[in-house]
Design a protein around this motif. Structure first.
Motif, PDB file in Angstrom:
ATOM      1  N   VAL A 113       1.010  -0.893   0.150  1.00  0.00           N
ATOM      2  CA  VAL A 113      -0.686   0.162   0.024  1.00  0.00           C
ATOM      3  C   VAL A 113       0.841   1.501  -0.228  1.00  0.00           C
ATOM      4  N   GLY A 114       0.381   2.444  -0.362  1.00  0.00           N
ATOM      5  CA  GLY A 114       1.327   3.445  -0.667  1.00  0.00           C
ATOM      6  C   GLY A 114       0.517   4.432  -0.327  1.00  0.00           C
ATOM      7  N   ASN A 115       1.448   5.513   0.162  1.00  0.00           N
ATOM      8  CA  ASN A 115       0.227   6.797   0.350  1.00  0.00           C
ATOM      9  C   ASN A 115       0.442   7.938  -0.401  1.00  0.00           C
ATOM     10  N   SER A 116      -0.500   8.599  -0.873  1.00  0.00           N
ATOM     11  CA  SER A 116      -1.429   9.019  -2.218  1.00  0.00           C
ATOM     12  C   SER A 116      -1.192  10.189  -1.768  1.00  0.00           C
ATOM     13  N   GLU A 117      -0.782  11.141  -0.768  1.00  0.00           N
ATOM     14  CA  GLU A 117      -1.030  12.261   0.133  1.00  0.00           C
ATOM     15  C   GLU A 117      -0.562  13.324  -0.572  1.00  0.00           C
ATOM     16  N   THR A 118       0.846  12.726  -1.116  1.00  0.00           N
ATOM     17  CA  THR A 118       1.188  14.155  -2.309  1.00  0.00           C
ATOM     18  C   THR A 118       1.062  13.901  -3.638  1.00  0.00           C
ATOM     19  N   GLN A 119       0.395  12.958  -3.996  1.00  0.00           N
ATOM     20  CA  GLN A 119       0.915  11.872  -5.634  1.00  0.00           C
ATOM     21  C   GLN A 119      -0.878  11.908  -6.090  1.00  0.00           C
ATOM     22  N   CYS A 120      -1.418  11.513  -5.754  1.00  0.00           N
ATOM     23  CA  CYS A 120      -2.740  11.167  -5.683  1.00  0.00           C
ATOM     24  C   CYS A 120      -3.627  10.745  -4.800  1.00  0.00           C
ATOM     25  N   PRO A 121      -4.272  12.122  -4.044  1.00  0.00           N
ATOM     26  CA  PRO A 121      -4.720  11.480  -2.974  1.00  0.00           C
ATOM     27  C   PRO A 121      -6.431  11.747  -3.365  1.00  0.00           C
ATOM     28  N   GLY A 122      -6.443  12.611  -4.401  1.00  0.00           N
ATOM     29  CA  GLY A 122      -8.686  12.299  -5.172  1.00  0.00           C
ATOM     30  C   GLY A 122      -8.804  10.830  -5.366  1.00  0.00           C
ATOM     31  N   GLN A 123      -7.602   9.656  -6.142  1.00  0.00           N
ATOM     32  CA  GLN A 123      -7.651   9.020  -5.892  1.00  0.00           C
ATOM     33  C   GLN A 123      -7.758   7.429  -5.225  1.00  0.00           C
TER      34      GLN A 123
END
Length: 319
Positions: free
Chosen positions: A192-202
């Motif tokens: 699982v990746g942390n999406s906070e700065t890359q794609c939080p809307g996804q």
């Protein structure tokens, strides 16, 4: 003609969703579906489910604060917490999984018990900051125990993973272990990746504005961390898929390469009343205004996905 058009749209949606799920129930949290349209026909493919005492080992890749690691470790421990935990609880949510075991050919004595295992920190990015699931994630997963274990690789927000955001928010699979007592076996892993700065809307919806589809204000994250609270949603979904379809021949619907599993079959549903763009009628913390549906240990609150009920072909929610 309207009915035929609607059927085509529904079929296209299911095929698109199956493709996005990748090879192991990876979830797009921005995707939602109307669960009243058509029941999903789940199948048991006669393969093994995970049974016995299983340790969940956490491999932290990149920079994570101690408070962030506690959000995940408390969630894992909460899966088997005592009944004294405030309801609805993480443990109550996890008990829904027992229905899969009753429907399988597993013997009564082959129950499942999860516990928090070892935690491994790789804060120096030993494999770099651009990784592939097929090679690097499996290599990192191999650092955990390889017998009676689920090894969970969690990558920080500055680590790039092939396909992350574009086609998946995480994935699960299995890999051959080293020789143990003269035998080679498989062990399960999750990434699982942390999406906070890359794609939080996804990958962190509904705690961030979705990148497409119906737009609604983002909800307040229960642990005040959009990235980590989004990771919990994905981790919970993938854990459910891992134990019920660990080696690709358990419970799922659709093609083996892109299956809909216990949680990924209910995308975007977190409470009763959910519809596309709306997560459902969730509980709201009176102090923080955060939305959640499950209580955990140490006062933690979480938002967990609906789980598909194979006996009724519906999505079960805690609230």
């Amino acid at each position: 003609m309207a009915s035929s058009s609607a059927s085509k749209h529904l079929l296209s949606f299911i095929l698109l969703l199956s493709l996005f799920c990748f090879s192991s129930a990876a979830r797009s949290l921005a995707e939602t579906s109307d669960q009243t349209q058509q029941p999903i026909l789940f199948q048991y493919h006669n393969g093994p489910l995970l049974t016995g005492k299983i340790s969940i080992n956490l491999i932290w890749y990149g920079k994570f604060k101690p408070s962030q690691r506690a959000i995940v470790s408390d969630f894992i421990t909460s899966l088997s917490s005592s009944p004294s935990t405030n309801q609805p609880s993480v443990a109550t949510w996890w008990k829904y999984i027992e229905k899969y075991y009753r429907l399988s050919n597993a013997k009564k004595t082959s129950s499942l018990s999860l516990s928090l295992g070892t935690q491994i920190l790789d804060e120096n990015y030993s494999l770099g900051k651009s990784l592939s699931v097929g090679t690097h994630i499996k290599q990192l997963a191999g650092k955990g125990g390889q017998s009676n274990a689920i090894n969970v690789v969690l990558t920080s927000s500055d680590v790039l993973i092939d396909g992350f955001c574009s086609s998946k928010c995480g994935t699960h699979g299995s890999s051959k272990s080293s020789f143990i007592r003269g035998k080679s076996s498989k062990f399960a892993y999750i990434w699982v990746g942390n999406s906070e700065t890359q794609c939080p809307g996804q990958c962190a919806w509904p705690f961030h504005q979705p990148i497409y589809g119906p737009q609604s204000p983002p909800l307040v994250a229960p642990n005040n961390d959009v990235g980590l609270d989004g990771m919990i949603i994905n981790l919970a979904s993938l854990l459910a898929g891992t134990v019920t379809n660990p080696f690709g021949n358990g419970f799922y619907q659709g093609p083996k390469e892109a299956p809909l599993e216990a949680a990924s079959a209910c995308p975007g549903v977190y409470a009763k009343g959910a519809y596309p763009g709306y997560a459902g009628d969730l509980l709201v913390d009176a102090t923080t205004g955060a939305s959640y549906n499950a209580n955990g240990l140490n006062g933690k609150k979480y938002l967990l996905p609906a789980l598909f009920d194979p006996s009724s072909s519906t999505c079960s929610t805690l609230v």
